[in-house]
Write an enzyme that holds these catalytic residues in place. Structure first.
Site, PDB file in Angstrom:
ATOM      1  N   ASP A 103      16.752   0.214  11.421  1.00 30.81           N
ATOM      2  CA  ASP A 103      15.809   1.082  11.821  1.00 30.81           C
ATOM      3  C   ASP A 103      16.608   2.602  12.467  1.00 30.81           C
ATOM      4  O   ASP A 103      15.993   2.883  13.308  1.00 30.81           O
ATOM      5  CB  ASP A 103      15.001   0.806  12.804  1.00 30.81           C
ATOM      6  CG  ASP A 103      14.138  -0.422  11.931  1.00 30.81           C
ATOM      7  OD1 ASP A 103      14.021  -0.397  10.706  1.00 30.81           O
ATOM      8  OD2 ASP A 103      13.722  -1.474  12.806  1.00 30.81           O
ATOM      9  N   GLN A 156      -1.312   7.305   7.624  1.00 29.69           N
ATOM     10  CA  GLN A 156      -0.462   8.361   7.745  1.00 29.69           C
ATOM     11  C   GLN A 156       0.842   7.977   7.004  1.00 29.69           C
ATOM     12  O   GLN A 156       1.507   9.154   6.402  1.00 29.69           O
ATOM     13  CB  GLN A 156       0.042   8.847   9.403  1.00 29.69           C
ATOM     14  CG  GLN A 156      -1.215   9.215  10.015  1.00 29.69           C
ATOM     15  CD  GLN A 156      -1.809  10.666   9.677  1.00 29.69           C
ATOM     16  OE1 GLN A 156      -0.943  11.448   9.197  1.00 29.69           O
ATOM     17  NE2 GLN A 156      -3.082  10.547   9.353  1.00 29.69           N
ATOM     18  N   GLU A 157       1.246   6.752   7.112  1.00 29.34           N
ATOM     19  CA  GLU A 157       2.363   6.589   6.257  1.00 29.34           C
ATOM     20  C   GLU A 157       2.267   6.891   4.831  1.00 29.34           C
ATOM     21  O   GLU A 157       3.182   7.300   4.134  1.00 29.34           O
ATOM     22  CB  GLU A 157       2.669   4.949   6.432  1.00 29.34           C
ATOM     23  CG  GLU A 157       3.064   4.528   7.833  1.00 29.34           C
ATOM     24  CD  GLU A 157       3.419   2.993   7.786  1.00 29.34           C
ATOM     25  OE1 GLU A 157       3.815   2.540   6.861  1.00 29.34           O
ATOM     26  OE2 GLU A 157       2.931   2.464   8.615  1.00 29.34           O
ATOM     27  N   HIS A 163       9.246   3.144   8.628  1.00 33.20           N
ATOM     28  CA  HIS A 163       9.162   2.165   9.728  1.00 33.20           C
ATOM     29  C   HIS A 163       8.004   2.446  10.770  1.00 33.20           C
ATOM     30  O   HIS A 163       7.704   3.716  10.895  1.00 33.20           O
ATOM     31  CB  HIS A 163      10.493   2.111  10.503  1.00 33.20           C
ATOM     32  CG  HIS A 163      10.443   1.168  11.977  1.00 33.20           C
ATOM     33  ND1 HIS A 163      10.598  -0.075  11.516  1.00 33.20           N
ATOM     34  CD2 HIS A 163      10.240   1.376  13.163  1.00 33.20           C
ATOM     35  CE1 HIS A 163      10.349  -0.626  12.795  1.00 33.20           C
ATOM     36  NE2 HIS A 163      10.082   0.432  13.717  1.00 33.20           N
ATOM     37  N   MET A 221      10.508  -6.787   4.195  1.00 33.63           N
ATOM     38  CA  MET A 221      10.826  -7.298   5.251  1.00 33.63           C
ATOM     39  C   MET A 221      11.940  -8.179   5.645  1.00 33.63           C
ATOM     40  O   MET A 221      11.977  -9.262   6.275  1.00 33.63           O
ATOM     41  CB  MET A 221       9.558  -8.215   5.958  1.00 33.63           C
ATOM     42  CG  MET A 221       8.183  -7.409   5.771  1.00 33.63           C
ATOM     43  SD  MET A 221       8.360  -5.761   7.157  1.00 33.63           S
ATOM     44  CE  MET A 221       8.103  -6.547   8.495  1.00 33.63           C
ATOM     45  N   ASN A 234      13.752   4.075   3.989  1.00 34.90           N
ATOM     46  CA  ASN A 234      12.634   2.964   4.682  1.00 34.90           C
ATOM     47  C   ASN A 234      11.808   3.924   5.091  1.00 34.90           C
ATOM     48  O   ASN A 234      11.848   5.271   5.678  1.00 34.90           O
ATOM     49  CB  ASN A 234      13.356   2.280   5.550  1.00 34.90           C
ATOM     50  CG  ASN A 234      12.860   1.169   6.074  1.00 34.90           C
ATOM     51  OD1 ASN A 234      12.043   0.462   5.451  1.00 34.90           O
ATOM     52  ND2 ASN A 234      12.909   1.145   7.353  1.00 34.90           N
ATOM     53  N   ARG A 243      22.671 -14.295   3.372  1.00 38.93           N
ATOM     54  CA  ARG A 243      22.038 -12.768   3.063  1.00 38.93           C
ATOM     55  C   ARG A 243      22.834 -12.364   2.153  1.00 38.93           C
ATOM     56  O   ARG A 243      22.402 -11.672   1.323  1.00 38.93           O
ATOM     57  CB  ARG A 243      22.080 -12.071   4.350  1.00 38.93           C
ATOM     58  CG  ARG A 243      20.997 -12.313   5.366  1.00 38.93           C
ATOM     59  CD  ARG A 243      20.749 -11.372   6.556  1.00 38.93           C
ATOM     60  NE  ARG A 243      20.068 -11.747   7.602  1.00 38.93           N
ATOM     61  CZ  ARG A 243      18.755 -11.772   7.546  1.00 38.93           C
ATOM     62  NH1 ARG A 243      18.430 -11.164   6.674  1.00 38.93           N
ATOM     63  NH2 ARG A 243      18.289 -12.113   8.672  1.00 38.93           N
ATOM     64  N   SER A 270       0.827  -1.165   0.169  1.00 38.16           N
ATOM     65  CA  SER A 270      -0.031   0.086   0.018  1.00 38.16           C
ATOM     66  C   SER A 270       0.855   1.140  -0.007  1.00 38.16           C
ATOM     67  O   SER A 270       0.523   2.368  -0.702  1.00 38.16           O
ATOM     68  CB  SER A 270      -0.993  -0.050   1.198  1.00 38.16           C
ATOM     69  OG  SER A 270      -0.263   0.147   2.283  1.00 38.16           O
TER      70      SER A 270
HETATM   71  C1  GAR Z   1       3.847  -0.759   6.641  1.00 39.78           C
HETATM   72  O1  GAR Z   1       3.301  -0.401   8.064  1.00 39.78           O
HETATM   73  C2  GAR Z   1       5.444  -0.305   6.997  1.00 39.78           C
HETATM   74  O2  GAR Z   1       5.693   0.627   7.695  1.00 39.78           O
HETATM   75  C3  GAR Z   1       6.178  -1.662   7.444  1.00 39.78           C
HETATM   76  O3  GAR Z   1       5.365  -2.791   6.880  1.00 39.78           O
HETATM   77  C4  GAR Z   1       3.990  -2.284   6.553  1.00 39.78           C
HETATM   78  C5  GAR Z   1       3.985  -2.467   5.152  1.00 39.78           C
HETATM   79  O4  GAR Z   1       2.586  -2.186   4.442  1.00 39.78           O
HETATM   80  N1  GAR Z   1       7.320  -1.898   7.532  1.00 39.78           N
HETATM   81  C6  GAR Z   1       8.217  -2.501   8.449  1.00 39.78           C
HETATM   82  O5  GAR Z   1       7.737  -3.149   9.427  1.00 39.78           O
HETATM   83  C7  GAR Z   1       9.512  -2.448   8.049  1.00 39.78           C
HETATM   84  N2  GAR Z   1      10.287  -2.997   9.069  1.00 39.78           N
HETATM   85  P1  GAR Z   1       2.299  -2.038   2.927  1.00 39.78           P
HETATM   86  O6  GAR Z   1       2.970  -3.142   2.273  1.00 39.78           O
HETATM   87  O7  GAR Z   1       0.964  -1.957   2.827  1.00 39.78           O
HETATM   88  O8  GAR Z   1       3.266  -0.943   2.423  1.00 39.78           O
END
Ligand code: GAR
Length: 198
Positions: A154, A182-183, A118, A99, A116, A74, A18
């Site tokens: 992070d 909000q993201e 977070h 992730m 990134n 990795r 998203s």
């Molecule tokens: C989001 O909340 C992002 O901040 C988080 O995963 C979600 C992804 O949602 N990211 C982490 O936790 C990174 N460590 P999305 O796939 O719908 O954007």
């Protein structure tokens, strides 16, 4: 076919994507191409079943899957991912719900170009299960942070943060939804500010 942007952007996702969709839509709405010579060109995932990949394909974006389970460690995974990313010679690489922990070599390779988002108010709650931990800690506020990526998980310069209240009866899911909305606002804004500076 639209011309390739001078400043290509690659987005990495692992799930619903998203934030990726919010970035792509903002880049079009706010005309990043005309204003900054920038545009999202490709979306990549470590998971073939990441829902966001289908959306990206429908938008005509290049997509690629680099499955971490098919690499011995990795370093091997990151090398394969870098090879795919570098096809596009990106000006920015945006992690949007990606992730995987990245190796120092990967981070160094994209130094200054890697951003990134977070889902916490860093420096509080780096790592996983951020919403559950914020609720359990009795926090009254939670949020999200857009930051530059360094080899420390992070950490890195904060580019934007958003704050939301934690309400009585919140579960990790209800809080996550409030934070996510909000993201979708702060990530495109932060990237736009970086593009405007450079
Ligand atoms: C989001 O909340 C992002 O901040 C988080 O995963 C979600 C992804 O949602 N990211 C982490 O936790 C990174 N460590 P999305 O796939 O719908 O954007």
């Amino acid at each position: 076919m639209p011309a390739l942007p001078a400043r290509p952007i690659v987005i990495l996702i692992s799930g619903s994507g998203s934030n990726m969709a919010a970035l792509v839509e903002a880049s079009r709405r706010a005309r990043w191409g005309e204003r900054f010579g920038a545009g999202v060109v490709a979306v990549m995932s470590n998971r073939a079943d990441a829902a966001g990949l289908a959306w990206a394909r429908e938008q005509g974006l290049a997509t690629a899957v680099v499955d971490h389970r098919q690499h011995a460690d990795r370093e091997a995974f990151d090398a394969a991912l870098m090879a795919q990313i570098d096809v596009h010679q990106p000006a920015l690489v945006l992690l949007a719900g990606f992730m995987r922990i990245l190796t120092p070599g990967f981070v160094r390779h994209y130094e200054g170009r890697l951003i990134n988002i977070h889902p916490s108010l860093l420096p509080a709650f780096p790592g996983l299960k951020t919403h559950q931990r914020a609720i359990e800690a009795g926090c009254r506020f939670a949020g999200a942070t857009v930051h530059r990526v360094t080899s420390e998980l992070d950490h890195g310069e904060y580019l934007a943060q958003a704050v939301v209240p934690i309400l009585a009866g919140d579960t990790p899911d209800t809080l996550a939804a409030r934070v996510l909305s909000q993201e979708h606002l702060i990530y495109p804004r932060a990237v736009e500010a970086v593009l405007a500076q450079a």
